[in-house]
Design a protein around this motif. Structure first.
Motif, PDB file in Angstrom:
ATOM      1  N   SER A 223       0.870  -1.247   0.003  1.00 14.77           N
ATOM      2  CA  SER A 223      -0.031   0.045  -0.124  1.00 14.77           C
ATOM      3  C   SER A 223       0.902   1.183  -0.122  1.00 14.77           C
ATOM      4  CB  SER A 223      -0.994   0.052   1.376  1.00 14.77           C
ATOM      5  OG  SER A 223      -1.622  -1.016   1.298  1.00 14.77           O
TER       6      SER A 223
ATOM      7  N   LYS B 154     -17.699   9.509  -1.848  1.00 20.35           N
ATOM      8  CA  LYS B 154     -16.625   8.440  -2.280  1.00 20.35           C
ATOM      9  C   LYS B 154     -16.215   7.798  -0.870  1.00 20.35           C
ATOM     10  CE  LYS B 154     -12.223   7.509  -4.608  1.00 20.35           C
ATOM     11  NZ  LYS B 154     -11.352   8.243  -5.521  1.00 20.35           N
ATOM     12  N   GLN B 155     -16.848   8.356   0.030  1.00 17.55           N
ATOM     13  CA  GLN B 155     -16.500   7.831   1.563  1.00 17.55           C
ATOM     14  C   GLN B 155     -15.077   7.637   1.801  1.00 17.55           C
ATOM     15  OE1 GLN B 155     -18.598   3.611   0.827  1.00 17.55           O
ATOM     16  NE2 GLN B 155     -20.176   4.525   2.113  1.00 17.55           N
ATOM     17  N   VAL B 156     -14.341   8.980   1.660  1.00 13.93           N
ATOM     18  CA  VAL B 156     -13.077   9.089   1.961  1.00 13.93           C
ATOM     19  C   VAL B 156     -13.067   9.821   3.248  1.00 13.93           C
ATOM     20  CG1 VAL B 156     -10.995  10.412   1.341  1.00 13.93           C
ATOM     21  CG2 VAL B 156     -12.267   9.220  -0.433  1.00 13.93           C
TER      22      VAL B 156
ATOM     23  N   PRO C 189      -7.763   4.920  -5.473  1.00 10.59           N
ATOM     24  CA  PRO C 189      -8.294   4.029  -4.680  1.00 10.59           C
ATOM     25  C   PRO C 189      -8.242   4.940  -3.245  1.00 10.59           C
ATOM     26  CG  PRO C 189      -6.063   3.418  -4.995  1.00 10.59           C
ATOM     27  CD  PRO C 189      -6.433   4.631  -6.069  1.00 10.59           C
ATOM     28  N   VAL C 190      -7.847   6.000  -3.074  1.00 13.79           N
ATOM     29  CA  VAL C 190      -7.640   6.748  -1.699  1.00 13.79           C
ATOM     30  C   VAL C 190      -8.734   6.460  -0.873  1.00 13.79           C
ATOM     31  CG1 VAL C 190      -8.794   8.985  -2.513  1.00 13.79           C
ATOM     32  CG2 VAL C 190      -7.111   8.968  -0.800  1.00 13.79           C
ATOM     33  N   GLN C 191      -8.382   6.054   0.480  1.00 15.40           N
ATOM     34  CA  GLN C 191      -9.205   5.902   1.525  1.00 15.40           C
ATOM     35  C   GLN C 191      -9.135   7.114   2.541  1.00 15.40           C
ATOM     36  OE1 GLN C 191     -11.231   3.085   1.721  1.00 15.40           O
ATOM     37  NE2 GLN C 191     -10.624   2.765  -0.325  1.00 15.40           N
ATOM     38  N   TRP C 192      -8.226   7.784   2.631  1.00 11.63           N
ATOM     39  CA  TRP C 192      -8.055   8.860   3.669  1.00 11.63           C
ATOM     40  C   TRP C 192      -7.169  10.018   3.221  1.00 11.63           C
ATOM     41  CZ3 TRP C 192      -4.088   8.281   8.021  1.00 11.63           C
ATOM     42  CH2 TRP C 192      -3.624   9.279   8.332  1.00 11.63           C
TER      43      TRP C 192
ATOM     44  N   GLU D  97      -3.424   5.024  -1.215  1.00 11.60           N
ATOM     45  CA  GLU D  97      -4.460   4.522  -0.284  1.00 11.60           C
ATOM     46  C   GLU D  97      -4.599   5.611   0.768  1.00 11.60           C
ATOM     47  OE1 GLU D  97      -5.274   1.595   3.484  1.00 11.60           O
ATOM     48  OE2 GLU D  97      -4.032   0.905   2.017  1.00 11.60           O
ATOM     49  N   ILE D  98      -3.511   6.328   0.931  1.00 11.60           N
ATOM     50  CA  ILE D  98      -3.547   7.535   1.895  1.00 11.60           C
ATOM     51  C   ILE D  98      -2.918   8.770   0.945  1.00 11.60           C
ATOM     52  CG2 ILE D  98      -2.906   8.492   4.138  1.00 11.60           C
ATOM     53  CD1 ILE D  98      -2.603   5.580   5.107  1.00 11.60           C
TER      54      ILE D  98
ATOM     55  N   TYR E 137      -5.184   4.491  12.254  1.00  9.80           N
ATOM     56  CA  TYR E 137      -5.907   4.193  10.870  1.00  9.80           C
ATOM     57  C   TYR E 137      -5.307   2.814  10.638  1.00  9.80           C
ATOM     58  CZ  TYR E 137      -6.470   3.719   5.968  1.00  9.80           C
ATOM     59  OH  TYR E 137      -6.858   3.074   4.596  1.00  9.80           O
TER      60      TYR E 137
ATOM     61  N   ASP F  15      -7.520   0.238  12.588  1.00 11.35           N
ATOM     62  CA  ASP F  15      -9.035   0.407  12.266  1.00 11.35           C
ATOM     63  C   ASP F  15      -9.777   1.165  13.239  1.00 11.35           C
ATOM     64  OD1 ASP F  15      -9.033  -0.796   9.810  1.00 11.35           O
ATOM     65  OD2 ASP F  15      -8.898  -2.781  10.705  1.00 11.35           O
TER      66      ASP F  15
END
Length: 317
Positions: free
Chosen positions: A2, A85-87, A63-66, A44-45, A300, A303
């Motif tokens: 990642s 996008k739930q970021v 694919p960014v999550q945060w 991812e970040i 992060y 989780d």
């Protein structure tokens, strides 16, 4: 592996701190001007932000999550799209506490000791002893938007022997604040201020909050300082208040529009101090952002809820 993409150039020491906090991630630190879709395609970040990269980051290809912003304010972020996008979004709120609270006092001390006029007279080689000289001791400061910066400002104010009044959405008490008001009580608080400090974020609720009615309730001897967001002030109303004497002066670091146009009347007002949106700048900025980021990074990976400056999309900050 990642990937964490940092849209800034880091020193080796700073990069090492991020790597130690996330040993299983690949760290890519690249200035915005060198960032590309191919670099972001595996991110991812993301630490930092750029409108130039916005379309790709918001697309399905990223694919960014945060996203951890480099700035304290998030009003220029596409929050509706990020929420869809739930970021996760976190800000750098708190990184400016020391420099901005010190800048607030730079304005206040300049006004109280007439330094703004002295500097202008120096440029003209003019020996001019006229003017009104006061002291901060015993004066009342009204801090609108009591967060980290407001709390730091209140501590300095108490050291100067000032009375401190705070205004915040919750109305919750704060150390260093003698009396706290809610936003519904804003006018009551403003009417008491010798110095009124705006540190509010920009939201739908705060846009042009400081308008003709707000300036009208202030003392005609009060000084208005804006280190929050330019659009939280009706600029035309501010100019009118200064021209009419409804308020005595202003120290301004943020504007609407920004940059301030060269022909804007604020430039030529002797009772105004203008700085070009630099109140939060200092030599410790990057280190403080990295400190916030690594605390969130640890949570992060476990989780857990990100503990520092997680943005509530419903509140816009």
């Amino acid at each position: 592996m990642s990937k964490i993409v940092v849209l800034q150039q880091l020193t080796e020491s700073q990069k090492q701190k991020v790597q130690e906090a996330a040993p299983s991630y690949e760290i890519v630190a690249v200035p915005v001007r060198e960032a590309s879709d191919s670099i972001l395609a595996e991110a991812e970040i993301i630490l930092g932000w750029s409108r130039k990269l916005q379309d790709f980051i918001l697309s399905d290809k990223c694919p960014v999550q945060w996203i951890q912003t480099w700035s304290a304010g998030v009003d220029k972020m596409p929050m509706e799209q990020l929420e869809q996008k739930q970021v996760l979004l976190t800000s750098a709120n708190g990184v400016h506490t020391i420099p901005i609270s010190e800048q607030i006092f730079a304005y206040m001390l300049a006004f109280s000791r007439n330094l703004h006029r002295a500097v202008r007279n120096q440029g003209k080689h003019a020996w001019d002893e006229s003017g009104t000289f006061t002291e901060l001791h015993g004066k009342t400061i009204v801090i609108v938007g009591v967060g980290n910066i407001g709390a730091g400002t209140a501590q300095l104010a108490k050291a100067f022997g000032m009375k401190t009044i705070g205004v915040r959405r919750s109305g919750k008490e704060q150390d260093g604040i003698d009396q706290m008001y809610s936003m519904e009580q804003l006018d009551e608080a403003l009417a008491q201020g010798d110095y009124v400090i705006n540190i509010l974020p920009l939201t739908e609720e705060t846009k042009q909050l400081f308008n003709r009615e707000r300036f009208a309730v202030m003392k005609d001897s009060s000084l208005f300082i804006n280190v929050g967001r330019g659009p939280s002030v009706d600029t035309d109303a501010l100019v009118e208040a200064l021209q009419s004497g409804a308020i005595a002066g202003a120290g301004l670091d943020v504007f609407d529009p920004e940059p301030l146009p060269e022909d804007h009347p604020l430039w030529d007002m002797e009772q105004v101090i203008i700085t070009p949106h630099i109140a939060g700048s200092n030599e410790h900025y990057t280190d403080r952002v990295i400190e916030i980021f690594t605390k969130n990074l640890q949570a992060y990976q476990q989780d857990r809820t990100l503990p520092v400056n997680l943005v509530d999309y419903s509140r816009q900050y």
